[in-house]
Write an enzyme that holds these catalytic residues in place. Sequence first.
Site, mmCIF file in Angstrom:
data_model
loop_
_atom_site.group_PDB
_atom_site.id
_atom_site.type_symbol
_atom_site.label_atom_id
_atom_site.label_comp_id
_atom_site.label_asym_id
_atom_site.label_seq_id
_atom_site.Cartn_x
_atom_site.Cartn_y
_atom_site.Cartn_z
ATOM 1 N N TYR A 56 -95.172 13.958 -12.763
ATOM 2 C CA TYR A 56 -95.760 13.121 -11.698
ATOM 3 C C TYR A 56 -96.072 11.739 -12.272
ATOM 4 O O TYR A 56 -95.741 10.713 -11.660
ATOM 5 C CB TYR A 56 -97.034 13.768 -11.144
ATOM 6 C CG TYR A 56 -97.688 12.954 -10.048
ATOM 7 C CD1 TYR A 56 -97.049 12.769 -8.821
ATOM 8 C CD2 TYR A 56 -98.939 12.369 -10.232
ATOM 9 C CE1 TYR A 56 -97.648 12.013 -7.800
ATOM 10 C CE2 TYR A 56 -99.543 11.615 -9.217
ATOM 11 C CZ TYR A 56 -98.890 11.445 -8.012
ATOM 12 O OH TYR A 56 -99.477 10.681 -7.013
ATOM 13 N N GLY A 77 -99.786 7.810 4.717
ATOM 14 C CA GLY A 77 -98.701 7.308 5.576
ATOM 15 C C GLY A 77 -99.124 7.338 7.035
ATOM 16 O O GLY A 77 -98.823 6.423 7.816
HETATM 17 N N1 LIG Z 1 -104.085 10.954 -2.184
HETATM 18 C C1 LIG Z 1 -104.300 10.382 -3.359
HETATM 19 O O1 LIG Z 1 -105.410 10.425 -3.909
HETATM 20 C C2 LIG Z 1 -103.199 9.644 -4.038
HETATM 21 C C3 LIG Z 1 -103.477 9.087 -5.284
HETATM 22 C C4 LIG Z 1 -102.495 8.326 -5.905
HETATM 23 C C5 LIG Z 1 -101.265 8.155 -5.293
HETATM 24 N N2 LIG Z 1 -101.013 8.720 -4.088
HETATM 25 C C6 LIG Z 1 -99.686 8.520 -3.504
HETATM 26 O O2 LIG Z 1 -99.786 8.300 -2.124
HETATM 27 C C7 LIG Z 1 -98.572 8.689 -1.482
HETATM 28 C C8 LIG Z 1 -98.881 9.436 -0.201
HETATM 29 O O3 LIG Z 1 -99.494 10.664 -0.511
HETATM 30 P P1 LIG Z 1 -100.700 11.295 0.316
HETATM 31 O O4 LIG Z 1 -101.852 11.321 -0.594
HETATM 32 O O5 LIG Z 1 -100.818 10.674 1.639
HETATM 33 O O6 LIG Z 1 -100.191 12.816 0.412
HETATM 34 P P2 LIG Z 1 -99.705 13.711 1.630
HETATM 35 O O7 LIG Z 1 -100.743 13.805 2.689
HETATM 36 O O8 LIG Z 1 -99.248 14.981 0.985
HETATM 37 O O9 LIG Z 1 -98.460 12.926 2.207
HETATM 38 C C9 LIG Z 1 -97.229 12.901 1.531
HETATM 39 C C10 LIG Z 1 -96.139 12.575 2.511
HETATM 40 O O10 LIG Z 1 -94.897 12.530 1.777
HETATM 41 C C11 LIG Z 1 -93.957 13.296 2.512
HETATM 42 N N3 LIG Z 1 -92.890 13.844 1.678
HETATM 43 C C12 LIG Z 1 -92.976 14.757 0.682
HETATM 44 N N4 LIG Z 1 -91.746 15.052 0.235
HETATM 45 C C13 LIG Z 1 -90.867 14.317 0.954
HETATM 46 C C14 LIG Z 1 -89.453 14.200 0.976
HETATM 47 N N5 LIG Z 1 -88.669 14.929 0.188
HETATM 48 N N6 LIG Z 1 -88.891 13.332 1.856
HETATM 49 C C15 LIG Z 1 -89.660 12.613 2.697
HETATM 50 N N7 LIG Z 1 -90.986 12.702 2.751
HETATM 51 C C16 LIG Z 1 -91.585 13.541 1.884
HETATM 52 C C17 LIG Z 1 -94.781 14.428 3.130
HETATM 53 O O11 LIG Z 1 -94.046 15.033 4.164
HETATM 54 P P3 LIG Z 1 -94.315 16.571 4.610
HETATM 55 O O12 LIG Z 1 -95.502 16.516 5.520
HETATM 56 O O13 LIG Z 1 -93.054 16.942 5.259
HETATM 57 O O14 LIG Z 1 -94.604 17.344 3.353
HETATM 58 C C18 LIG Z 1 -95.978 13.624 3.615
HETATM 59 O O15 LIG Z 1 -95.685 12.999 4.832
HETATM 60 C C19 LIG Z 1 -97.771 9.456 -2.521
HETATM 61 O O16 LIG Z 1 -96.752 8.635 -3.010
HETATM 62 C C20 LIG Z 1 -98.784 9.734 -3.618
HETATM 63 O O17 LIG Z 1 -98.182 9.815 -4.891
HETATM 64 C C21 LIG Z 1 -101.956 9.470 -3.447
#
Ligand SMILES: NC(=O)c1ccc[n+]([C@@H]2O[C@H](COP(=O)([O-])OP(=O)(O)OC[C@H]3O[C@@H](n4cnc5c(N)ncnc54)[C@H](OP(=O)(O)O)[C@@H]3O)[C@@H](O)[C@H]2O)c1
Length: 309
Positions: A170, A19
């Site tokens: 998940y 994000g």
């Molecule tokens: N990284 C990967 O390899 C991967 C693979 C497949 C899919 N994804 C998807 O990519 C997306 C982004 O994840 P990311 O990898 O960038 O992980 P990340 O760095 O953990 O970011 C997740 C974001 O979601 C926010 N969040 C969590 N719970 C929330 C809530 N209740 N309300 C609003 N915001 C919330 C977190 O906020 P806080 O900072 O406040 O916790 C953080 O800003 C997710 O949907 C994940 O399933 C990621």
Amino acid sequence: MPDQSGRTVIVTGANSGLGFEATKAFTQKGAHVVMACRSLERGNRARREIESMTTGASLTVLELDLGSQASIRQFVTEFDSEFDRLDVLLNNAGVMMTPYSTTEDGFELQFGVNHLGHFALTGLLIDHLLETDSETRIVMQSSVAHRNGTGEIDFDDLNGRQSYGRFEAYAQSKLANLLFTYELDRRLRAIGTDTIAVAAHPGSSATELPDGDSEMETSTIRKIFSKFVNTFLTQSASTGVLPALYAATAENVDGGHYFGPDGFLEMRGNPTRVVSNATSYDHPTARRLWDISEELTGVTFELEEPQPA
Ligand SMILES: NC(=O)c1ccc[n+]([C@@H]2O[C@H](COP(=O)([O-])OP(=O)(O)OC[C@H]3O[C@@H](n4cnc5c(N)ncnc54)[C@H](OP(=O)(O)O)[C@@H]3O)[C@@H](O)[C@H]2O)c1
């Protein structure tokens, strides 16, 4: 990415990982980005960081907790009062493999935040997207993990009350993201609008995700797992976000398409069109999930149900 001047973009989970990278990229191309963040403190810290590296960055931080229907409504009220257009809604925020826990509204955390939260948010913002005077897009961040577990939606135990596996929950939430996106796009096509719904996934990208939920304690084992994943199995978050950015802005994108990395097992690489599992394309499953999601969130879309082909 084409020039985004004059466009307004909402990114959920904009303070971290994918994000954050999406926000940076949209900002550098001239969009105004509304950073929808659970914590205003973390959101403003991320905003300052982006401002320090982008001249003329145009950013607003608004609070959004996807685990709270009240917070989602409050976010939309604030957005309504400040903005009169919405070009892209990037539904990106998420939590992964969390221990059993429920949202403020009593939904299992992963299903509640990843699917129901974004379902409600999209429903409450759909009029903005439909009324904006250009082609607008809803982009959903899913995952290759949608194939894991049973690869189905457990309608008899959606909230994991009878049995809960963090890995399976998940997977179910990410499958729900796809079912919702494809059904939303079919309903948008049925009313003949140029708003489209598109899905993406980032392969395996180095972010905070393997740590679980930043507002929950992370065990030592999990910290080691997270470090291992991010050191050896991932590409950078700035590369991982490319499929979502492509889905949001490239010209040759149709509604209902799904984009991911083009490398081995879709784990890394440049954006390309990919295919999701068979259940994700199943219309009756998507309609059933849609009806239940409307019932659980109390958010209804004023969109016609498409006629079976
Ligand atoms: N990284 C990967 O390899 C991967 C693979 C497949 C899919 N994804 C998807 O990519 C997306 C982004 O994840 P990311 O990898 O960038 O992980 P990340 O760095 O953990 O970011 C997740 C974001 O979601 C926010 N969040 C969590 N719970 C929330 C809530 N209740 N309300 C609003 N915001 C919330 C977190 O906020 P806080 O900072 O406040 O916790 C953080 O800003 C997710 O949907 C994940 O399933 C990621």
